[in-house]
Design a protein around this motif. Structure first.
Motif, PDB file in Angstrom:
ATOM      1  N   THR A  82       0.838  -1.211   0.000  1.00  0.00           N
ATOM      2  CA  THR A  82       0.000   0.000   0.000  1.00  0.00           C
ATOM      3  C   THR A  82       0.863   1.248   0.000  1.00  0.00           C
ATOM      4  O   THR A  82       0.609   2.197  -0.757  1.00  0.00           O
ATOM      5  N   LEU A  83       1.900   1.260   0.860  1.00  0.00           N
ATOM      6  CA  LEU A  83       2.795   2.414   0.943  1.00  0.00           C
ATOM      7  C   LEU A  83       3.533   2.644  -0.379  1.00  0.00           C
ATOM      8  O   LEU A  83       3.692   3.785  -0.821  1.00  0.00           O
ATOM      9  N   ILE A  84       3.968   1.561  -1.005  1.00  0.00           N
ATOM     10  CA  ILE A  84       4.658   1.680  -2.307  1.00  0.00           C
ATOM     11  C   ILE A  84       3.698   2.225  -3.357  1.00  0.00           C
ATOM     12  O   ILE A  84       4.056   3.077  -4.171  1.00  0.00           O
ATOM     13  N   ALA A  85       2.437   1.739  -3.322  1.00  0.00           N
ATOM     14  CA  ALA A  85       1.420   2.205  -4.274  1.00  0.00           C
ATOM     15  C   ALA A  85       1.107   3.688  -4.073  1.00  0.00           C
ATOM     16  O   ALA A  85       0.764   4.394  -5.021  1.00  0.00           O
ATOM     17  N   GLN A  86       1.260   4.172  -2.825  1.00  0.00           N
ATOM     18  CA  GLN A  86       1.011   5.590  -2.522  1.00  0.00           C
ATOM     19  C   GLN A  86       2.180   6.471  -2.946  1.00  0.00           C
ATOM     20  O   GLN A  86       2.088   7.700  -2.858  1.00  0.00           O
ATOM     21  N   GLY A  87       3.264   5.852  -3.381  1.00  0.00           N
ATOM     22  CA  GLY A  87       4.386   6.642  -3.903  1.00  0.00           C
ATOM     23  C   GLY A  87       5.622   6.693  -3.037  1.00  0.00           C
ATOM     24  O   GLY A  87       6.554   7.437  -3.332  1.00  0.00           O
ATOM     25  N   PHE A  88       5.669   5.923  -1.958  1.00  0.00           N
ATOM     26  CA  PHE A  88       6.869   5.926  -1.123  1.00  0.00           C
ATOM     27  C   PHE A  88       8.049   5.350  -1.896  1.00  0.00           C
ATOM     28  O   PHE A  88       7.924   4.324  -2.569  1.00  0.00           O
ATOM     29  N   ASN A  89       9.163   6.014  -1.774  1.00  0.00           N
ATOM     30  CA  ASN A  89      10.390   5.574  -2.445  1.00  0.00           C
ATOM     31  C   ASN A  89      10.964   4.372  -1.699  1.00  0.00           C
ATOM     32  O   ASN A  89      11.250   4.454  -0.500  1.00  0.00           O
ATOM     33  N   VAL A  90      11.140   3.252  -2.398  1.00  0.00           N
ATOM     34  CA  VAL A  90      11.637   2.035  -1.736  1.00  0.00           C
ATOM     35  C   VAL A  90      13.080   2.186  -1.265  1.00  0.00           C
ATOM     36  O   VAL A  90      13.569   1.363  -0.480  1.00  0.00           O
ATOM     37  N   ASN A  91      13.765   3.226  -1.735  1.00  0.00           N
ATOM     38  CA  ASN A  91      15.158   3.433  -1.331  1.00  0.00           C
ATOM     39  C   ASN A  91      15.324   4.541  -0.297  1.00  0.00           C
ATOM     40  O   ASN A  91      16.424   5.071  -0.119  1.00  0.00           O
ATOM     41  N   LEU A  92      14.223   4.878   0.406  1.00  0.00           N
ATOM     42  CA  LEU A  92      14.343   5.811   1.530  1.00  0.00           C
ATOM     43  C   LEU A  92      15.298   5.218   2.561  1.00  0.00           C
ATOM     44  O   LEU A  92      15.237   4.028   2.859  1.00  0.00           O
ATOM     45  N   VAL A  93      16.177   6.048   3.103  1.00  0.00           N
ATOM     46  CA  VAL A  93      17.109   5.558   4.117  1.00  0.00           C
ATOM     47  C   VAL A  93      17.091   6.457   5.343  1.00  0.00           C
ATOM     48  O   VAL A  93      16.729   7.629   5.261  1.00  0.00           O
ATOM     49  N   THR A  94      17.498   5.897   6.479  1.00  0.00           N
ATOM     50  CA  THR A  94      17.622   6.676   7.706  1.00  0.00           C
ATOM     51  C   THR A  94      18.946   7.432   7.673  1.00  0.00           C
ATOM     52  O   THR A  94      19.722   7.308   6.725  1.00  0.00           O
ATOM     53  N   THR A  95      19.219   8.168   8.728  1.00  0.00           N
ATOM     54  CA  THR A  95      20.494   8.899   8.794  1.00  0.00           C
ATOM     55  C   THR A  95      21.675   7.940   8.835  1.00  0.00           C
ATOM     56  O   THR A  95      22.797   8.314   8.500  1.00  0.00           O
TER      57      THR A  95
END
Length: 322
Positions: A82-95
Motif C-alpha cells: 500500500t505504501l509503495i502504491a502511494q508513492g513511497f520511495n523504496v530506497n528511503l534511508v535513515t540517517t
C-alpha cells in the motif's frame, strides 16, 4: 575586583553558548516532529524538502525511520504494498543509511524483501557501518532471503572492508545460509582480516555442524587467521569434538603460530582436548594417510567425485568420513 569581573564575563559566555546549543537542539527536534507529521499525512514532497535543507541529504533519502521501514521490519506485506502504491520511495534511508530492504532482511521477511526488490530497491545498499541486506539476511538466518537477494544481484563476496556475509552466517551458526553462499561462488577459504577463514570463524564460535560441512566441502584444514590455524582456535576454545574433526581431516598438530605455539600448547592441562591431541601426536595410520592423499588429489570436488567412482560402499564411506 578585576578577577571577579573576568569570571563574570566568562560565565556569561558559557551561558550564551549553552543557550545557543539548546536553541539549535529545540529547532532540530521541532523539525524532526514536523517531518514525521508530513510523513504520516502523506506529504512526501514537503518532508523531502525539509530533509534536504535541514539534514543535508539528497531527495529520496531520509532522516528518520519511515512507515515503509516499520512495515518491512514487521513483515506487514499488505501495508508495504500500500505504501509503495502511494508513492513511497523504496530506497528511503535513515540517517544511518538503513533502507527498508535492510529491515525486511533483518526480520527474515522474504515476501517483503522480494516486493521491495521488484520495485527497484538497491540490493547492495550499505549502511554507514558497511552492512548490506545480504549480511542482515545471514544474521537473521533466512536462507530464503539470501537466495532472493543473490537472485537480484547481491554480491555474495563483497570487496574492500565490508563485513563478510559468510562469516556472519557462521558466527550465528546458520549452516543453510552458508551453503547457499558457497553454492553462489563464495571462496570457501576466503580469509577475512579480522575473523580469518570461514572454517576458523566456525571454530571460534564452536559451530560443529558448520565445521563438519566446511571440511566435507573441501575447506583447507590448515588455513585460519594468519599463522593461527583452525586447530589452534579449537584447542583454545577447548572444543574436543572440533579438535577430533580437524585432526581426522588432516590438521597438522605441529603447526606453530606467531607465538611459536602449537595446538597442544594452547590446550587446558589435563583436559579432554589435551588428551585428544596427545593421542594424535604420533604418525598417522597408513589408512589415514591414503585417505588424506586421495582427498588432496581430488581437491574440493571430492564430495561430488567419489560417488562417481563406483567404489565398494565401505571404501566410499571411509573416504567421505561417513
Amino acid at each position: 575586583m578585576e578577577g571577579s569581573s573576568i569570571l563574570h564575563s566568562f560565565t556569561n559566555i558559557y551561558f550564551a553558548i549553552f543557550a545557543l546549543f539548546c536553541f539549535k537542539l529545540l529547532i532540530k527536534i521541532s523539525l524532526a516532529l514536523l517531518t514525521h507529521f508530513y510523513i504520516v499525512k502523506g506529504n512526501r514532497k514537503e518532508a523531502a524538502r525539509i530533509a534536504e535543507e535541514i539534514y543535508g541529504i539528497v531527495p529520496g533519502s531520509w532522516a528518520d525511520r519511515s512507515p515503509l521501514h516499520d512495515a518491512a521490519f514487521q513483515g506487514r506485506l499488505l501495508s508495504l504494498k500500500t505504501l509503495i502504491a502511494q508513492g513511497f520511495n523504496v530506497n528511503l534511508v535513515t540517517t544511518d543509511r538503513v533502507s527498508a530492504l535492510h529491515e525486511a532482511c533483518l526480520g527474515g521477511h522474504v515476501a517483503c524483501a522480494k516486493v521491495l526488490l521488484e520495485h527497484g530497491a538497491q540490493v547492495n545498499a550499505a549502511t554507514i557501518d558497511g552492512i548490506t541486506p545480504l549480511l542482515n539476511a545471514c544474521s537473521s538466518g533466512s536462507a530464503a532471503c539470501v537466495s532472493v537477494l543473490l537472485h537480484f544481484g547481491a554480491r555474495a563476496q563483497p570487496g574492500g572492508h565490508l563485513p563478510s556475509p559468510i562469516h556472519e552466517a557462521l558466527k550465528r551458526g546458520h549452516r543453510e545460509c552458508m551453503e547457499t553462499l558457497l553454492a553462489h561462488g563464495v571462496d570457501i577459504d576466503q580469509e577475512d582480516q579480522q575473523h580469518g577463514t570461514p572454517l576458523y570463524m566456525a571454530c571460534t564460535y564452536q559451530r560443529t555442524d558448520c565445521v563438519k560441512r566446511l571440511l566435507e566441502l573441501g575447506a583447507n584444514v590448515n588455513v585460519g587467521k594468519r599463522s593461527d590455524t583452525p586447530l589452534h582456535e579449537a584447542a583454545r576454545k577447548s572444543s574436543v569434538e572440533i579438535v577430533v574433526l580437524l585432526t581426522d581431516y588432516g590438521a597438522n598438530p605441529k603447526c606453530r603460530n606467531a607465538d611459536l605455539k602449537c595446538a597442544l600448547d594452547l590446550a587446558t592441562p589435563n583436559s579432554k582436548v589435551e588428551q585428544a591431541l596427545l593421542l594424535r601426536e604420533g604418525p598417522a595410520s597408513l589408512a589415514q594417510l591414503c585417505r588424506l592423499c586421495i582427498r588432496k588429489q581430488l581437491g574440493r570436488s571430492c564430495l561430488a567425485t567419489v560417488p562417481k567412482l563406483h567404489l565398494p560402499e565401505p571404501l566410499e564411506s571411509f573416504l567421505l568420513y561417513r
